[in-house]
Scaffold this active site. Structure first.
Site, PDB file in Angstrom:
ATOM      1  N   GLU A   1      21.119  31.363  73.474  1.00  0.00           N
ATOM      2  CA  GLU A   1      22.394  31.902  74.001  1.00  0.00           C
ATOM      3  C   GLU A   1      22.928  33.026  73.105  1.00  0.00           C
ATOM      4  O   GLU A   1      24.127  33.135  72.860  1.00  0.00           O
ATOM      5  CB  GLU A   1      23.393  30.780  74.261  1.00  0.00           C
ATOM      6  CG  GLU A   1      22.770  29.767  75.234  1.00  0.00           C
ATOM      7  CD  GLU A   1      23.720  28.873  75.960  1.00  0.00           C
ATOM      8  OE1 GLU A   1      24.890  29.231  76.109  1.00  0.00           O
ATOM      9  OE2 GLU A   1      23.263  27.791  76.389  1.00  0.00           O
TER      10      GLU A   1
HETATM   11  C1  LIG Z   1      14.630  26.120  72.752  1.00  0.00           C
HETATM   12  C2  LIG Z   1      15.005  27.353  73.521  1.00  0.00           C
HETATM   13  C3  LIG Z   1      15.681  27.230  74.723  1.00  0.00           C
HETATM   14  C4  LIG Z   1      15.995  28.362  75.482  1.00  0.00           C
HETATM   15  N1  LIG Z   1      16.582  28.211  76.720  1.00  0.00           N
HETATM   16  C5  LIG Z   1      16.738  29.321  77.513  1.00  0.00           C
HETATM   17  C6  LIG Z   1      17.206  29.185  78.862  1.00  0.00           C
HETATM   18  O1  LIG Z   1      17.507  28.097  79.341  1.00  0.00           O
HETATM   19  N2  LIG Z   1      17.292  30.309  79.620  1.00  0.00           N
HETATM   20  C7  LIG Z   1      16.975  31.546  79.145  1.00  0.00           C
HETATM   21  O2  LIG Z   1      17.082  32.516  79.885  1.00  0.00           O
HETATM   22  N3  LIG Z   1      16.547  31.700  77.855  1.00  0.00           N
HETATM   23  C8  LIG Z   1      16.413  30.627  77.045  1.00  0.00           C
HETATM   24  N4  LIG Z   1      15.957  30.765  75.750  1.00  0.00           N
HETATM   25  C9  LIG Z   1      15.677  32.100  75.239  1.00  0.00           C
HETATM   26  C10 LIG Z   1      16.649  32.539  74.146  1.00  0.00           C
HETATM   27  O3  LIG Z   1      17.909  32.808  74.697  1.00  0.00           O
HETATM   28  C11 LIG Z   1      16.008  33.728  73.447  1.00  0.00           C
HETATM   29  O4  LIG Z   1      14.938  33.199  72.670  1.00  0.00           O
HETATM   30  C12 LIG Z   1      16.967  34.487  72.576  1.00  0.00           C
HETATM   31  O5  LIG Z   1      17.921  35.138  73.367  1.00  0.00           O
HETATM   32  C13 LIG Z   1      16.273  35.558  71.701  1.00  0.00           C
HETATM   33  O6  LIG Z   1      15.323  36.291  72.427  1.00  0.00           O
HETATM   34  P1  LIG Z   1      13.832  36.411  71.843  1.00  0.00           P
HETATM   35  O7  LIG Z   1      13.375  35.056  71.513  1.00  0.00           O
HETATM   36  O8  LIG Z   1      13.015  37.198  72.786  1.00  0.00           O
HETATM   37  O9  LIG Z   1      13.991  37.223  70.483  1.00  0.00           O
HETATM   38  P2  LIG Z   1      14.048  38.816  70.320  1.00  0.00           P
HETATM   39  O10 LIG Z   1      15.044  39.400  71.242  1.00  0.00           O
HETATM   40  O11 LIG Z   1      12.655  39.338  70.357  1.00  0.00           O
HETATM   41  O12 LIG Z   1      14.599  38.928  68.831  1.00  0.00           O
HETATM   42  C14 LIG Z   1      13.783  38.784  67.663  1.00  0.00           C
HETATM   43  C15 LIG Z   1      14.659  39.047  66.439  1.00  0.00           C
HETATM   44  O13 LIG Z   1      15.187  40.382  66.502  1.00  0.00           O
HETATM   45  C16 LIG Z   1      16.599  40.361  66.452  1.00  0.00           C
HETATM   46  N5  LIG Z   1      17.133  41.417  67.318  1.00  0.00           N
HETATM   47  C17 LIG Z   1      16.804  41.732  68.601  1.00  0.00           C
HETATM   48  N6  LIG Z   1      17.532  42.754  69.035  1.00  0.00           N
HETATM   49  C18 LIG Z   1      18.366  43.121  68.031  1.00  0.00           C
HETATM   50  C19 LIG Z   1      19.363  44.118  67.865  1.00  0.00           C
HETATM   51  N7  LIG Z   1      19.702  44.957  68.868  1.00  0.00           N
HETATM   52  N8  LIG Z   1      20.010  44.194  66.677  1.00  0.00           N
HETATM   53  C20 LIG Z   1      19.702  43.338  65.678  1.00  0.00           C
HETATM   54  N9  LIG Z   1      18.777  42.378  65.760  1.00  0.00           N
HETATM   55  C21 LIG Z   1      18.110  42.268  66.927  1.00  0.00           C
HETATM   56  C22 LIG Z   1      16.988  38.968  66.973  1.00  0.00           C
HETATM   57  O14 LIG Z   1      18.289  38.604  66.520  1.00  0.00           O
HETATM   58  C23 LIG Z   1      15.882  38.120  66.386  1.00  0.00           C
HETATM   59  O15 LIG Z   1      16.175  37.818  65.044  1.00  0.00           O
HETATM   60  C24 LIG Z   1      15.653  29.654  74.984  1.00  0.00           C
HETATM   61  C25 LIG Z   1      15.012  29.773  73.748  1.00  0.00           C
HETATM   62  C26 LIG Z   1      14.660  28.649  73.032  1.00  0.00           C
HETATM   63  C27 LIG Z   1      13.921  28.822  71.745  1.00  0.00           C
END
Ligand SMILES: Cc1cc2nc3c(=O)[nH]c(=O)nc-3n(C[C@H](O)[C@H](O)[C@H](O)COP(=O)(O)OP(=O)(O)OC[C@H]3O[C@@H](n4cnc5c(N)ncnc54)[C@H](O)[C@@H]3O)c2cc1C
Length: 379
Positions: free
Chosen positions: A363
């Site tokens: 989230e």
């Molecule tokens: C257990 C679990 C349950 C989940 N449940 C859901 C769900 O029900 N529905 C759903 O839609 N999603 C869900 N998610 C997805 C979750 O919301 C995402 O994993 C999260 O938003 C981060 O996206 P990402 O993993 O692709 O990381 P990325 O976006 O690839 O980020 C990787 C790193 O880069 C940083 N980063 C990225 N962009 C920026 C920026 N502009 N400035 C600074 N730092 C940045 C991030 O903070 C992070 O540290 C779930 C994830 C998990 C692990």
């Protein structure tokens, strides 16, 4: 300003606590260890109304305010963050969103059974190439007569494989970026809705996350939630509310780790006295309780602002940023208070430590919360 719970809140919280202690705590370690989704407990939670806490009674919910909801999520999280993850998604991301943006027909058809516990819901934004950056979404929804045809892949979707209804976000017009995203209410038993790999995780192992594939999935146009192109706005609104739930989850995990640490500090003897007699342990406990209480106040304040109808985006982000960090710090210290025993599988604090980490990620990551907060401050 009143910092104490009302009589109604007290009575609900006593019921939630009793349920958590009797029904969730006994299975919490096992569902974590084996990575099992606790179907029976989640059904019972639905039957006692906790899947639609902030939904009006006429739409199948309990009609509670968000402050009471946050308190209840904290209570469930003290017993098991796996269980509260499932409940929080259903309440804040799915039911709240349908209540806020759904038509009366959509509410009667989908919200009522989700809020009264008949169904479980899921909420699907994230994709392999679209995490923080939702505008990179590749899932498409193409209008064909009275339907939209969806193709694409979602990942990490909580409750996928368990939910009957999913809120799906897809591009209806890629050229428009986030303004081309539209949301749809999807029956997961429809042809073309395929659940993929169930994830094996570090923490909240008793909740279920999976991939979803859409293979020419036809969704009736009447199942569009809000208007075409409003999907991003709808998702952000849902996540604002969701962040209050995750903050409450983080507070619950921290409180559970604190409770176990206080108990252990009194029971564990070294050098002929309880370890709680050492100042090093006393200071840890003092910091843990101070941080946990501060995180709770921030969470409840964000919820209170939402209940007053005020803008609460920044408050929810601050609460989540702070409470998730507190959950990490408090659970790390809880393992330290327990020494080697806290490092062993089967110790509660080892589970709390792993569960806490997710609150900094889903989230909106902590980095994203800082972007939201600073944007509000500098606008
Ligand atoms: C257990 C679990 C349950 C989940 N449940 C859901 C769900 O029900 N529905 C759903 O839609 N999603 C869900 N998610 C997805 C979750 O919301 C995402 O994993 C999260 O938003 C981060 O996206 P990402 O993993 O692709 O990381 P990325 O976006 O690839 O980020 C990787 C790193 O880069 C940083 N980063 C990225 N962009 C920026 C920026 N502009 N400035 C600074 N730092 C940045 C991030 O903070 C992070 O540290 C779930 C994830 C998990 C692990």
């Amino acid at each position: 300003m009143n910092f104490g719970p009302t009589e109604d809140q007290k009575s609900l919280l006593e019921r939630v606590k009793r349920f958590a202690v009797q029904e969730i705590e006994p299975i919490a370690a096992e569902i974590d260890l084996k990575g099992i989704f606790p179907d029976d407990v989640i059904s019972k939670i639905g039957r006692i109304g906790l899947n639609g806490m902030i939904i009006p009674k006429e739409h199948g919910g309990m009609g509670l305010d968000t402050v009471t909801y946050a308190m209840a999520i904290e209570e469930l999280s003290r017993a098991s963050a796996s269980v509260s993850a499932t409940v929080s998604v259903n309440n804040s991301l799915v039911c709240y969103t349908l209540d806020k943006f759904g038509s009366e027909n959509q509410k009667m058809k989908f919200l009522v059974p989700l809020a009264n516990g008949t169904y479980i819901g899921s909420f699907a934004v994230t994709e392999p190439a679209a995490g923080t950056d939702a505008s990179s979404m590749q899932t498409t929804a193409k209008r064909e007569g009275d339907s939209f045809v969806l193709n694409g892949t979602k990942i990490f979707i909580t409750n996928a494989g368990k939910s009957k209804i999913a809120l799906i976000f897809a591009m209806t017009d890629k050229e428009k970026g986030v303004k081309g995203i539209t949301s749809f209410i999807v029956d997961t038993s429809s042809k073309g809705f395929v659940v993929g790999k169930i994830e094996d995780k570090m923490g909240i192992r008793g909740s279920q996350q999976a991939q979803i594939f859409f293979e020419n999935l036809a969704v009736p146009a009447e199942n569009m939630l809000g208007k075409e192109g409003e999907g991003f706005k709808i998702a952000m609104s849902a996540i604002d509310c969701g962040r209050i739930g995750i903050s409450a989850q983080a507070v619950g995990i921290a409180q559970a780790a604190l409770d176990d640490s206080v108990k252990y500090a009194k029971e564990r003897f070294q050098f002929g006295k309880p370890i709680g007699d050492f100042q090093a342990i006393q200071w840890k406990i003092a910091e843990m309780v101070t941080l946990t209480n501060a995180a709770r106040l921030m969470t409840l304040r964000a919820a209170w602002k939402k209940d007053k109808g005020e803008r609460f985006t920044m408050d929810a982000s601050m609460a989540k940023l702070f409470a998730s960090d507190v959950a990490m710090r408090v659970t790390r210290e809880a393992v330290q208070v327990h020494g080697g025993h806290g490092y062993m599988k089967g110790s509660n604090v080892e589970r709390f430590f792993r569960d806490a980490k997710i609150t900094e990620i889903y989230e909106g990551t902590s980095e994203v919360q800082k972007i939201v907060i600073s944007r509000e401050m500098l606008k």
